[in-house]
Each structure stands twice: as C-alpha cells, then as structure tokens.
Design an enzyme around this catalytic site. Structure first.
Site, short mmCIF file in Angstrom:
data_model
loop_
_atom_site.label_atom_id
_atom_site.label_comp_id
_atom_site.label_asym_id
_atom_site.label_seq_id
_atom_site.Cartn_x
_atom_site.Cartn_y
_atom_site.Cartn_z
CD1 TRP A 114 120.48 -45.60 17.56
CD2 TRP A 114 121.11 -47.75 17.45
NE1 TRP A 114 121.73 -45.65 17.01
CE2 TRP A 114 122.15 -46.95 16.93
CE3 TRP A 114 121.29 -49.13 17.49
CZ2 TRP A 114 123.34 -47.49 16.44
CZ3 TRP A 114 122.48 -49.67 17.01
CH2 TRP A 114 123.48 -48.85 16.49
CE1 TYR A 158 116.85 -35.58 16.09
CE2 TYR A 158 118.64 -36.95 16.93
CZ TYR A 158 117.30 -36.59 16.93
OH TYR A 158 116.43 -37.23 17.78
N1 NAP Z 1 113.79 -42.32 17.05
C1 NAP Z 1 114.88 -42.40 17.81
O1 NAP Z 1 115.71 -43.31 17.65
C2 NAP Z 1 115.12 -41.38 18.90
C3 NAP Z 1 116.27 -41.50 19.69
C4 NAP Z 1 116.48 -40.57 20.70
C5 NAP Z 1 115.58 -39.55 20.93
N2 NAP Z 1 114.48 -39.45 20.15
C6 NAP Z 1 113.54 -38.37 20.42
O2 NAP Z 1 112.32 -38.94 20.83
C7 NAP Z 1 111.23 -38.09 20.46
C8 NAP Z 1 110.19 -38.89 19.69
O3 NAP Z 1 110.82 -39.41 18.53
P1 NAP Z 1 110.11 -40.46 17.56
O4 NAP Z 1 111.11 -41.50 17.28
O5 NAP Z 1 108.75 -40.81 18.07
O6 NAP Z 1 110.03 -39.57 16.24
P2 NAP Z 1 108.96 -39.55 15.07
O7 NAP Z 1 108.31 -40.87 14.91
O8 NAP Z 1 109.69 -38.96 13.91
O9 NAP Z 1 107.90 -38.53 15.61
C9 NAP Z 1 108.13 -37.16 15.66
C10 NAP Z 1 106.82 -36.47 15.45
O10 NAP Z 1 107.03 -35.06 15.50
C11 NAP Z 1 106.19 -34.49 14.52
N3 NAP Z 1 106.65 -33.16 14.13
C12 NAP Z 1 107.72 -32.84 13.37
N4 NAP Z 1 107.76 -31.50 13.19
C13 NAP Z 1 106.69 -30.98 13.85
C14 NAP Z 1 106.20 -29.68 14.04
N5 NAP Z 1 106.80 -28.59 13.51
N6 NAP Z 1 105.09 -29.50 14.77
C15 NAP Z 1 104.45 -30.58 15.31
N7 NAP Z 1 104.86 -31.85 15.17
C16 NAP Z 1 105.98 -32.05 14.44
C17 NAP Z 1 106.25 -35.47 13.37
O11 NAP Z 1 105.16 -35.26 12.52
P3 NAP Z 1 105.31 -35.56 10.93
O12 NAP Z 1 105.54 -37.02 10.84
O13 NAP Z 1 104.02 -35.10 10.41
O14 NAP Z 1 106.49 -34.77 10.50
C18 NAP Z 1 106.16 -36.79 14.09
O15 NAP Z 1 104.83 -37.16 14.32
C19 NAP Z 1 111.86 -36.93 19.69
O16 NAP Z 1 112.08 -35.87 20.56
C20 NAP Z 1 113.19 -37.50 19.23
O17 NAP Z 1 114.15 -36.48 19.02
C21 NAP Z 1 114.23 -40.34 19.15
#
Ligand code: NAP
Length: 273
Positions: A139, A114
C-alpha cells in the site's frame, strides 16, 4: 512513484545512472542490456512494473510480459554486469486468510494475476541473480505533486465534503515511498542478501487510512463512512489481509520503521495542506 523517491533518497550517497531514454521498455531485452552495460552499476534497482491490479487481471499476458519477462531481462543484464539486484515484492503474494500481518516465512499463494506475476518475477530474480535483495512493500503512498493514487484521489473526493464511503474489510500496511527508499538505501551495503518485508509499522484498513488523511489534510466537512468491499466489486480479487511485519529486520535488531500513521501524517501535511 517509488522510482522518484529512490532517486531522491540515493542522491548524494550513490552515483545514480538513470536510463538514457525517456521511456525505456523493460520488455526489450537488448535495450535493457545496453542500458545496464553502459552504466556498469554496482546495484540495479528494478522498480518498474505493471502495477494496476485490475488491468493485470483483465490482461494477464500483458502483466506477464512486464512483471515476469521484463524482470528476467533486467535480471540477466544485472547478472552479466556482476551487479547486485533489488526487486520489490508485494504483500499481494499472500492469500490474505491470516488474521495478523504476514512474515517472511509465510507461504505464498496469490489470489490475483498481479500477485501471480509479481511472485513469478521474484522467483526469476532469485534464480538468476545470486546477490539479490527482495524487499516486500505494501500500500505505497508518496507520489507528491504527481500523486494519482489512493491518497490524492481521497483528498480530492474529501474536499467535496459530505459522507465518504471507504472500504473497511481489507487490511494492509500503508508505507511511505520515502521511508521505503531510505530503508533500501541504508540496507543494501550490508551485504545481507535475501528477502525482507519493508513496510511502515502497523496494520490498517482503507477506512482507517481515510480518517487519517482527512484529519491530516485539515478537511473539516467530510466524514469517512466504513463500508464493505462487497459494495465495490472490482475485476481483481483482493486478499483480505496483506499487511506485513518486518520480522527479518526485527531479528537483525534493526530500529523499527515508524508507524504508518506518523508517515502518512507527514506526507499529507507536506503535500496537501
Ligand atoms: N504501489 C504499491 O502499493 C506497491 C506495493 C507493493 C509493491 N509494489 C512494487 O513496487 C514497485 C514500484 O511500484 P510503484 O508503486 O512505484 O509503481 P508505479 O508508480 O506504477 O511505477 C511503476 C513504473 O513502471 C513503469 N513501467 C511499466 N511498464 C513498464 C515497461 N514495460 N518498461 C519500463 N517501465 C515500465 C511505469 O511507467 P508508466 O507509468 O509509463 O506505465 C511506472 O513508471 C513495483 O515493483 C511494484 O510492483 C508496489
């Protein structure tokens, strides 16, 4: 999760163009280009990613296709339209061997797929889109009624009562999606393109988070118990430390983001009580 918080934070301040399809796939270059051309945006917020860390470890090619090639499709389309681009980086690009929170100048050396795919995506954005913001998060919590992540799972488990084992040897900066989305909204007009850590202040273990969650949710008959991560082997290795210090914001003299405890307390009280 962050997408919903962003729509809420940006509403009324920006004209928002959500994708026209219910399930747009960023792996489809033509579709992404069409969507972004149609909207002709000033900013593209790229918040989609494959975020399941263990799934990425088990299928690195799937992670690459979404987090690197999908990001490339968004970046190329943003560049074609002359839009500035926002990308969300992660504390999981650091190796975790530091004892204190990471700052923007620390070297990147991810320990799992990841982290590697997210770092590769970040480099693609930097290469292709001159006017970019990379905000590092850590987080995240804040899914509200649709929360299926750490906080919601912990509340569900805690409501069953008794001892609740939680890992206490991994550290991060728990960050409220609402605070992150608002910080992004308030900063992007500055024109100060670049890379910024953007996390709630402080550093915590999952155990410390659990104690706060149980307290804020008003659950009396559950007691979080600290355990070692060795007791819970997972497919993807996790860095010991992925907490972030917002050093670049500090250098700009900006008001610090609030402490993670205050943000988590607000989220849990408004969502789970
Ligand atoms: N969560 C954390 O702790 C964290 C920490 C640091 C950075 N980030 C970054 O912050 C950003 C937002 O994260 P989040 O926590 O909001 O994640 P999330 O809730 O998992 O949301 C990610 C979204 O991306 C969608 N997605 C996945 N594959 C896709 C594709 N091929 N085409 C279009 N959409 C797609 C998912 O849809 P489905 O649900 O339908 O798959 C989901 O709606 C990401 O870049 C993540 O890497 C997150």
């Amino acid at each position: 999760m962050l997408g919903r918080a962003a729509v809420e934070a940006f509403r009324g301040r920006f004209e928002i163009h959500p994708a026209s399809l219910d399930e747009p796939d960023i792996r489809d270059a033509a579709l992404v280009a069409g969507e972004i051309r149609r909207a002709r945006p000033a900013y593209v917020l790229h918040l989609a990613a494959m975020t399941d860390v263990d799934a990425c470890e088990l299928d690195p090619e799937a992670a690459r296709l979404v987090n690197v090639e999908g990001t490339r499709n968004v970046a190329l389309a943003a560049r074609e339209c002359g839009a500035a681009m926002v990308y969300i980086g992660t504390g999981m690009v650091y190796d975790g061997r530091k004892d204190t929170p990471y700052v923007e100048t620390d070297p990147r050396s991810p320990v799992n797929e990841y982290g590697r795919s997210k770092l590769a995506g970040e480099l693609v954005v930097k290469e292709l889109v001159p006017r970019h913001f990379v905000f590092y998060a850590c987080w995240l919590f804040g899914g509200g009624a649709e929360d299926k992540k750490f906080v919601a799972k912990l509340v569900e488990r805690a409501r069953r009562g008794g001892d609740l084992p939680v890992v206490n040897d991994k550290f991060g900066s728990p960050t409220y999606t609402r605070d992150l989305a608002r910080a992004i909204r308030d900063f992007i007009g500055s024109g100060l393109y670049g890379t910024y850590h953007c996390a709630n202040a402080g550093c915590a273990s999952r155990f410390e988070m659990a104690e706060e969650i149980v307290r804020a949710a008003g659950i009396a008959d559950c007691r979080p118990v600290p355990i070692s991560s060795d007791a819970y082997p997972l497919p993807a290795p996790r860095p010991r430390m992925e907490a972030l210090r917002n050093m670049r914001f500090e250098q700009l003299g900006m008001r610090p983001m609030r402490d993670w405890r205050e943000a988590l307390d607000e989220y849990v009280r408004t969502t789970f009580r």
